[in-house]
Design a protein around this motif. Structure first.
Motif, short mmCIF file in Angstrom:
data_model
loop_
_atom_site.label_atom_id
_atom_site.label_comp_id
_atom_site.label_asym_id
_atom_site.label_seq_id
_atom_site.Cartn_x
_atom_site.Cartn_y
_atom_site.Cartn_z
N ASN A 416 0.81 -1.22 0.00
CA ASN A 416 0.00 0.00 0.00
C ASN A 416 0.84 1.27 0.00
OD1 ASN A 416 -2.76 0.05 -0.35
ND2 ASN A 416 -3.25 -0.46 1.76
N GLY A 417 2.07 1.19 -0.57
CA GLY A 417 2.92 2.37 -0.65
C GLY A 417 3.67 2.70 0.62
N LEU A 418 3.71 1.77 1.58
CA LEU A 418 4.40 2.00 2.85
C LEU A 418 5.90 1.75 2.70
CD1 LEU A 418 1.79 0.19 5.11
CD2 LEU A 418 2.08 2.67 4.86
N HIS A 419 6.64 1.97 3.78
CA HIS A 419 8.09 1.77 3.76
C HIS A 419 8.51 1.11 5.07
CE1 HIS A 419 12.30 2.41 2.89
NE2 HIS A 419 12.45 3.05 4.03
N ASP A 420 9.27 0.01 4.97
CA ASP A 420 9.73 -0.72 6.15
C ASP A 420 8.58 -1.06 7.09
OD1 ASP A 420 12.36 -1.15 5.66
OD2 ASP A 420 13.09 0.62 6.70
N ALA A 421 7.46 -1.47 6.52
CA ALA A 421 6.27 -1.67 7.35
C ALA A 421 5.51 -2.92 6.94
CB ALA A 421 5.37 -0.45 7.28
N PRO A 422 6.00 -4.11 7.31
CA PRO A 422 5.21 -5.33 7.09
C PRO A 422 4.06 -5.38 8.09
CG PRO A 422 7.19 -5.86 8.30
CD PRO A 422 7.29 -4.40 7.96
N ASP A 423 3.29 -6.44 8.06
CA ASP A 423 2.15 -6.57 8.96
C ASP A 423 2.60 -6.39 10.41
OD1 ASP A 423 0.27 -8.25 10.78
OD2 ASP A 423 -0.85 -8.03 8.91
N PRO A 424 1.92 -5.53 11.17
CA PRO A 424 2.38 -5.26 12.54
C PRO A 424 2.17 -6.42 13.50
CG PRO A 424 0.29 -4.15 12.12
CD PRO A 424 0.74 -4.71 10.80
N LEU A 425 1.29 -7.35 13.17
CA LEU A 425 1.01 -8.46 14.07
C LEU A 425 1.79 -9.71 13.74
CD1 LEU A 425 -2.87 -8.33 14.54
CD2 LEU A 425 -1.11 -7.30 15.97
N VAL A 426 1.71 -10.19 12.51
CA VAL A 426 2.16 -11.54 12.19
C VAL A 426 3.43 -11.62 11.36
CG1 VAL A 426 -0.22 -12.36 12.31
CG2 VAL A 426 0.75 -11.74 10.09
#
Length: 483
Positions: A416-426
């Motif tokens: 979604n166009g984020l950076h260094d941000a995989p799923d925060p939970l899993v």
């Protein structure tokens, strides 16, 4: 045209989640002597629950790994027609890297299913209305399977009593696909005024082999030559014996959840300037990571506070209501696992929803440990024992469904166009540069150095045969001279 699903030949776990059977366990077995194992599994196969009705008392389902199929011996060693990812297995080194099963999550560290542990060939899934009935069912199956030789137990995986909560304290199981031809889908469609929209229902072939999928095609499946089934146990297709029809693939992963670490991180991240705890801010940050409040209410419709009246709300999209992630952050767990109408190339359109239908999974997991029964965020577990999820999902194409979701949506740091941000939970954490971003105006908020909240303890890919195929696999008489 709606597919007519052969409920009497599919295993019941495909059609139903067994919500009335609140006790369950999973027995992982190894084949030690093929002939004796076939005889024992044949007795168990006679007790396997089909999909025709909701079982009121107990249910039994049975699945096999690729090595388990090889060990029984009725199919070719290279398993023609089975998917490559199933044949090579979850612990294939390339697949481990693709799934993020590296470093501490690597199969070498798993408690079961990894290269350093005994092989798993068979999974027996047992469900019952209560613990007493489960104990009786398990004792009966153990007598049938283990007391007579041919099979040994690798591990028994217990579950907590089924509730609507997962161990972090959030309501679970809300967003399941409606599957064409299954009983629940028919009930939901009938209950809706004017019927369900076409976008609500996913083709049966996304979860069952032998039926058209979302591309209007039949997913590859194992079809034997007719002489390999001289007793005519399997359904026939174009002159062949259809071993795959009414079967599915099961992805099973034991996921340990660090519940105390999760809530401790949130508490530290939301303390007031004077150092005092802010429970409301803590719970709000947890909800933004998940995308729903603990009750199940989606942030898209309840952005500021929990609203239990929306606990069952699953009728929403992202493109028109929240394209910038100001209500539900762009990297929230549910927004990744099921992006709904936000997929390219035409977000907000029916085409976007249609693309999403090609990447759905049917979840049938069960939680384990004392936190699984928690009814509120951060509730005390009692004895400090481990908690987590026995993640179990069904799909006809492991690569396009489970693996795609895991790699391309959940583990992807640029989703979604984020950076260094995989799923925060899993998503796995292999360094300290993982972030979670809350979109906002005039400024966003970034939470840095997220620790690991979920770790893999074991896993495997299984084939869940149709009932006729299961009888064929367990037949004592050699098929086509291959045994």
């Amino acid at each position: 045209m709606t597919a007519s699903v052969e409920l009497d030949d599919i295993q019941g776990i495909v059609a139903r989640g067994y919500s009335g059977l609140t006790s369950a366990c999973f027995l992982m077995l190894a084949i030690t002597e093929p002939a004796a194992a076939r005889t024992a599994l044949g007795r168990a196969a006679a007790r396997v629950t089909d999909g025709t009705a909701e079982p009121p008392d107990a249910a039994v389902n049975l699945a096999l790994t690729a090595d388990g199929l090889r060990g029984l011996g009725p199919v070719t060693p290279d398993l023609d027609g089975f998917s490559e990812e199933f044949v090579s297995g979850m612990t294939d080194p390339n697949r481990s890297r693709f799934l993020g099963d590296v470093a501490d999550n690597a199969p070498a560290h798993w408690r079961w299913g990894g290269p350093a542990t005994p092989p798993v060939h068979v999974m027996l899934m047992l469900y019952a209305r209560d613990e007493e009935r489960l104990a009786r069912l398990e004792a009966e199956l153990r007598e049938d399977l283990l007391a007579t030789g041919g099979l040994t137990e690798v591990v028994r995986l217990a579950t907590a009593t089924l509730t609507d909560r997962e161990p972090f304290g959030f309501r679970d199981g809300i967003s399941q696909p409606l599957v064409e031809g299954l009983p629940k889908t028919s009930r939901v469609v009938a209950a809706r005024e004017g019927g369900a929209a076409a976008g609500d229902v996913v083709k049966a072939g996304e979860f069952l082999l032998g039926y058209p999928n979302e591309y209007g095609l039949l997913t590859d499946r194992p079809v034997l030559s007719a002489p390999d089934d001289p007793a005519g146990l399997l359904p026939r297709t174009q002159g062949g014996a259809d071993l795959g029809r009414n079967g599915s693939y099961v992805v099973f992963r034991q996921l340990h959840q660090d519940v105390e670490g999760f809530w401790s991180y949130l508490d530290a991240a939301t303390r007031r300037p004077d150092g005092t705890a802010d429970a409301a801010a803590r719970d709000a940050l947890a909800a933004r990571m998940v995308g729903r409040w603990p009750s199940g209410a989606p942030l898209v419709h309840a952005p500021r506070q929990d609203d239990p009246r929306l606990a069952d709300d699953n009728d929403f999209g992202y493109f028109a209501t929240d394209p910038a992630g100001l209500r539900c952050p762009l990297g929230a767990h549910i927004r990744r696992a099921h992006p709904r109408d936000s997929l390219d190339p035409r977000p907000g359109s029916a085409d976007s929803v249609a693309i999403g239908r090609r990447h759905r999974i049917l979840r049938r997991g069960r939680a384990y440990g004392p936190y699984a029964a928690a009814q509120r965020p951060g509730a005390a577990a009692g004895d400090g024992a481990e908690s987590g999820l026995h993640f179990l999902c069904l799909n006809a194409n492991i690569s396009r469904q489970f693996e795609f979701i895991q790699h391309t949506w959940l583990n992807n740091p640029t989703f979604n166009g984020l950076h260094d941000a995989p799923d925060p939970l899993v998503a796995p954490r292999h360094d300290h540069r993982r972030t979670f971003t809350e979109q906002g105006r005039p400024l966003r908020t970034r939470h840095l150095d997220l620790p690991r909240f979920v770790s893999v303890q074991g896993g495997a890919y299984f084939f869940l045969p149709g009932l006729r195929a299961l009888r064929y696999l367990c037949a004592a008489t050699p098929a086509g001279g291959r045994r």
